[in-house]
Every structure is written in C-alpha cells, then in structure tokens.
Design a protein around this motif. Structure first.
Motif, PDB file in Angstrom:
ATOM      1  N   GLU A   1       0.737  -1.187   0.189  1.00  0.00           N
ATOM      2  CA  GLU A   1       0.054  -0.015   0.060  1.00  0.00           C
ATOM      3  C   GLU A   1       0.883   1.389  -0.026  1.00  0.00           C
ATOM      4  OE1 GLU A   1      -3.221  -0.846   0.433  1.00  0.00           O
ATOM      5  OE2 GLU A   1      -2.913  -3.074   0.871  1.00  0.00           O
ATOM      6  N   LYS A   2       1.156   1.581  -1.172  1.00  0.00           N
ATOM      7  CA  LYS A   2       2.264   2.802  -1.325  1.00  0.00           C
ATOM      8  C   LYS A   2       1.958   3.923  -2.370  1.00  0.00           C
ATOM      9  CE  LYS A   2       6.455   2.037  -0.204  1.00  0.00           C
ATOM     10  NZ  LYS A   2       7.877   1.679  -0.182  1.00  0.00           N
TER      11      LYS A   2
ATOM     12  N   THR B   1       0.600   2.803  -6.830  1.00  0.00           N
ATOM     13  CA  THR B   1      -0.526   2.594  -5.853  1.00  0.00           C
ATOM     14  C   THR B   1      -1.115   1.408  -5.939  1.00  0.00           C
ATOM     15  OG1 THR B   1      -1.703   3.402  -7.564  1.00  0.00           O
ATOM     16  CG2 THR B   1      -1.229   5.074  -6.171  1.00  0.00           C
ATOM     17  N   SER B   2      -1.257   0.909  -4.776  1.00  0.00           N
ATOM     18  CA  SER B   2      -2.123  -0.454  -4.756  1.00  0.00           C
ATOM     19  C   SER B   2      -2.530  -0.524  -3.524  1.00  0.00           C
ATOM     20  CB  SER B   2      -0.943  -1.699  -4.703  1.00  0.00           C
ATOM     21  OG  SER B   2      -1.526  -2.767  -4.586  1.00  0.00           O
ATOM     22  N   GLY B   3      -3.957  -0.626  -3.217  1.00  0.00           N
ATOM     23  CA  GLY B   3      -4.726  -0.676  -2.169  1.00  0.00           C
ATOM     24  C   GLY B   3      -5.055   0.797  -1.780  1.00  0.00           C
TER      25      GLY B   3
ATOM     26  N   ILE C   1      -7.832   5.770   1.196  1.00  0.00           N
ATOM     27  CA  ILE C   1      -7.750   4.427   1.878  1.00  0.00           C
ATOM     28  C   ILE C   1      -8.732   3.548   1.406  1.00  0.00           C
ATOM     29  CG2 ILE C   1      -7.484   3.160   4.045  1.00  0.00           C
ATOM     30  CD1 ILE C   1      -5.216   5.375   3.424  1.00  0.00           C
ATOM     31  N   GLU C   2      -8.517   2.539   0.882  1.00  0.00           N
ATOM     32  CA  GLU C   2      -9.676   1.333   0.372  1.00  0.00           C
ATOM     33  C   GLU C   2      -9.674   0.256   1.624  1.00  0.00           C
ATOM     34  OE1 GLU C   2      -8.267  -0.143  -3.371  1.00  0.00           O
ATOM     35  OE2 GLU C   2      -8.516   2.086  -4.208  1.00  0.00           O
ATOM     36  N   GLU C   3      -8.613   0.059   2.227  1.00  0.00           N
ATOM     37  CA  GLU C   3      -8.751  -1.007   3.434  1.00  0.00           C
ATOM     38  C   GLU C   3      -8.376  -0.366   4.818  1.00  0.00           C
ATOM     39  OE1 GLU C   3      -6.716  -5.441   4.448  1.00  0.00           O
ATOM     40  OE2 GLU C   3      -6.470  -4.574   2.576  1.00  0.00           O
ATOM     41  N   ALA C   4      -9.037  -0.548   5.765  1.00  0.00           N
ATOM     42  CA  ALA C   4      -8.830   0.074   7.186  1.00  0.00           C
ATOM     43  C   ALA C   4      -7.812  -0.809   7.698  1.00  0.00           C
ATOM     44  CB  ALA C   4     -10.053   0.018   7.886  1.00  0.00           C
ATOM     45  N   GLY C   5      -6.880  -0.201   8.497  1.00  0.00           N
ATOM     46  CA  GLY C   5      -5.860  -0.416   9.072  1.00  0.00           C
ATOM     47  C   GLY C   5      -4.613   0.335   9.643  1.00  0.00           C
ATOM     48  N   VAL C   6      -3.479   0.106  10.163  1.00  0.00           N
ATOM     49  CA  VAL C   6      -2.508   0.821  10.801  1.00  0.00           C
ATOM     50  C   VAL C   6      -1.729   0.976   9.440  1.00  0.00           C
ATOM     51  CG1 VAL C   6      -0.776   0.968  12.370  1.00  0.00           C
ATOM     52  CG2 VAL C   6      -2.998  -0.121  12.970  1.00  0.00           C
TER      53      VAL C   6
ATOM     54  N   ASN D   1      -3.853   4.799  12.719  1.00  0.00           N
ATOM     55  CA  ASN D   1      -4.853   3.973  12.352  1.00  0.00           C
ATOM     56  C   ASN D   1      -5.952   4.559  11.516  1.00  0.00           C
ATOM     57  OD1 ASN D   1      -6.652   1.521  12.516  1.00  0.00           O
ATOM     58  ND2 ASN D   1      -7.385   2.212  14.573  1.00  0.00           N
ATOM     59  N   LEU D   2      -6.058   4.145  10.288  1.00  0.00           N
ATOM     60  CA  LEU D   2      -6.917   4.588   9.098  1.00  0.00           C
ATOM     61  C   LEU D   2      -8.080   3.961   8.873  1.00  0.00           C
ATOM     62  CD1 LEU D   2      -3.916   5.921   6.934  1.00  0.00           C
ATOM     63  CD2 LEU D   2      -5.291   7.087   8.817  1.00  0.00           C
ATOM     64  N   SER D   3      -9.123   4.742   8.646  1.00  0.00           N
ATOM     65  CA  SER D   3     -10.548   4.216   8.017  1.00  0.00           C
ATOM     66  C   SER D   3     -10.727   4.027   6.741  1.00  0.00           C
ATOM     67  CB  SER D   3     -11.410   4.994   9.002  1.00  0.00           C
ATOM     68  OG  SER D   3     -11.416   4.937  10.175  1.00  0.00           O
ATOM     69  N   ARG D   4     -11.466   3.175   6.332  1.00  0.00           N
ATOM     70  CA  ARG D   4     -11.797   3.142   4.907  1.00  0.00           C
ATOM     71  C   ARG D   4     -12.457   4.604   4.458  1.00  0.00           C
ATOM     72  NH1 ARG D   4     -14.305   2.099   0.642  1.00  0.00           N
ATOM     73  NH2 ARG D   4     -15.410   0.226  -0.463  1.00  0.00           N
ATOM     74  N   GLN D   5     -12.181   5.068   3.103  1.00  0.00           N
ATOM     75  CA  GLN D   5     -12.451   6.351   2.643  1.00  0.00           C
ATOM     76  C   GLN D   5     -11.862   7.756   3.402  1.00  0.00           C
ATOM     77  OE1 GLN D   5     -14.332   6.611  -0.313  1.00  0.00           O
ATOM     78  NE2 GLN D   5     -13.872   4.428  -0.017  1.00  0.00           N
ATOM     79  N   ASP D   6     -10.781   7.218   4.187  1.00  0.00           N
ATOM     80  CA  ASP D   6     -10.050   8.570   4.741  1.00  0.00           C
ATOM     81  C   ASP D   6      -9.224   8.946   3.580  1.00  0.00           C
ATOM     82  OD1 ASP D   6     -10.753   8.560   7.193  1.00  0.00           O
ATOM     83  OD2 ASP D   6      -9.074   7.597   8.098  1.00  0.00           O
ATOM     84  N   SER D   7      -9.066  10.157   3.248  1.00  0.00           N
ATOM     85  CA  SER D   7      -7.904  10.863   2.421  1.00  0.00           C
ATOM     86  C   SER D   7      -7.098  11.614   3.019  1.00  0.00           C
ATOM     87  CB  SER D   7      -8.668  11.511   1.165  1.00  0.00           C
ATOM     88  OG  SER D   7      -9.398  12.774   1.700  1.00  0.00           O
TER      89      SER D   7
END
Length: 174
Positions: A40-41, A64-66, A76-81, A143-149
């Motif tokens: 994811e970068k 870009t991937s993910g 962000i497409e997938e929530a996570g750290v 910690n980012l959520s889906r759809q955070d930009s």
C-alpha cells in the motif's frame, strides 16, 4: 530531552533507510514486470501549482496498490494501521522571515472538518544573499479508516522542489 531527540532522529534515519530499500526492491520488481499485490504505497513528485499539493500518481516512482489517488490525496481502500510519510524540500534564492509549514492532514466524508496528523514549521532557515535549501520530513503510524483521504499542504508552494527524490508522499500498511 537530548536522549529523546537523538532517539527520534535515529528512528527517522532508520525509517528513511528502510523506505529506500523498499523503493529499490519495487524498482527491481517493476522492471521485471512483477508487482507486489499487497503493498500500500504511493511515491511521486509534487506538482507545485496549488494547495494541497498535487502529486504525480502514474509516472516516475509513483506506485499505488490498495489506495487510489483522488482530489490531490490518497484514499484508503482498506482500514488498518499505516505508516504515513512525507518529505518536502524547500529552496529559494531570497531570504524571507515567513515560516515554512509542512502539514499532513486527513479528510473523511463522514466528518466535515480536516484532521491534522503531522506538522512541521521551519523558522530562521536561510542566510541573506545566498541560495538556500531546507528539508522537512514527517512520518508516523496511524489507524486509518476506509475512505480516509490523506493530503499534504505547505505554506510556500512556490518554494517547493518538484524533484521526486526531494519531495514525496506515501504510506504503507503495517
């Protein structure tokens, strides 16, 4: 305090070294036609036209991937750290007393305001009558959520170097 500052500097140097190694590995994979599927970068260079900074998302070191690039930000497409990083290189010929601000912030459609994640301010960064340059590096886990930009903003856009090795922005999932 000194020990804390030295520890922080050591961690930043380690992270930069680690990111450079990852970039070299990605270059090798890219040239061989194989791209990792879970990284994811985004790496890219700044386009100095407006705030927040506009990024090149398809050429050079961009990857870009993910995540996807939309409206000058990484979505962000997938929530996570994620480890989020940004480096901006300011340079100029005339000395000014204006501070140089470098900010990474996030937006989310569910929340109306921006949230500042990281920021840096440089003061007294130049010597009169000499060309000068000053770097600002920010990096931390979030910690980012889906759809955070995520976006990068600076106070003096015209002083930002557009060389992709000097000004970049990215993240990767931990």
């Amino acid at each position: 305090m000194t020990l804390l500052a030295l520890s922080g500097t050591g961690l930043a140097i380690f992270q930069i070294s680690h990111l450079q190694q990852e970039l070299e590995a990605l270059k090798e994979l890219s040239s061989s036609g194989q791209m990792p599927q879970s990284s994811e970068k985004l790496k890219g260079k700044a386009n100095q036209k407006s705030l927040p900074l506009e990024w090149e998302s398809t050429y050079g070191h961009a990857f870009t991937s993910g995540v996807h690039y939309e409206k000058r930000g990484l979505v962000i497409e997938e929530a996570g750290v994620y480890f989020v990083y940004s480096k901006v290189f300011f340079r100029g010929q005339a000395c000014t007393t204006k501070p140089l601000d470098h900010v990474v912030f996030k937006r989310n459609p569910a929340y109306p305001d921006i949230q500042v994640l990281m920021q840096d301010r440089k003061m007294n960064y130049c010597i009169p009558t000499r060309m000068w340059g000053k770097s600002s590096y920010l990096g931390a886990l979030f910690n980012l959520s889906r759809q955070d930009s995520l976006h990068v903003s600076v106070s003096e856009v015209m002083l930002v170097s557009s060389e992709e090795s000097k000004t970049f922005f990215g993240l990767y999932m931990v």
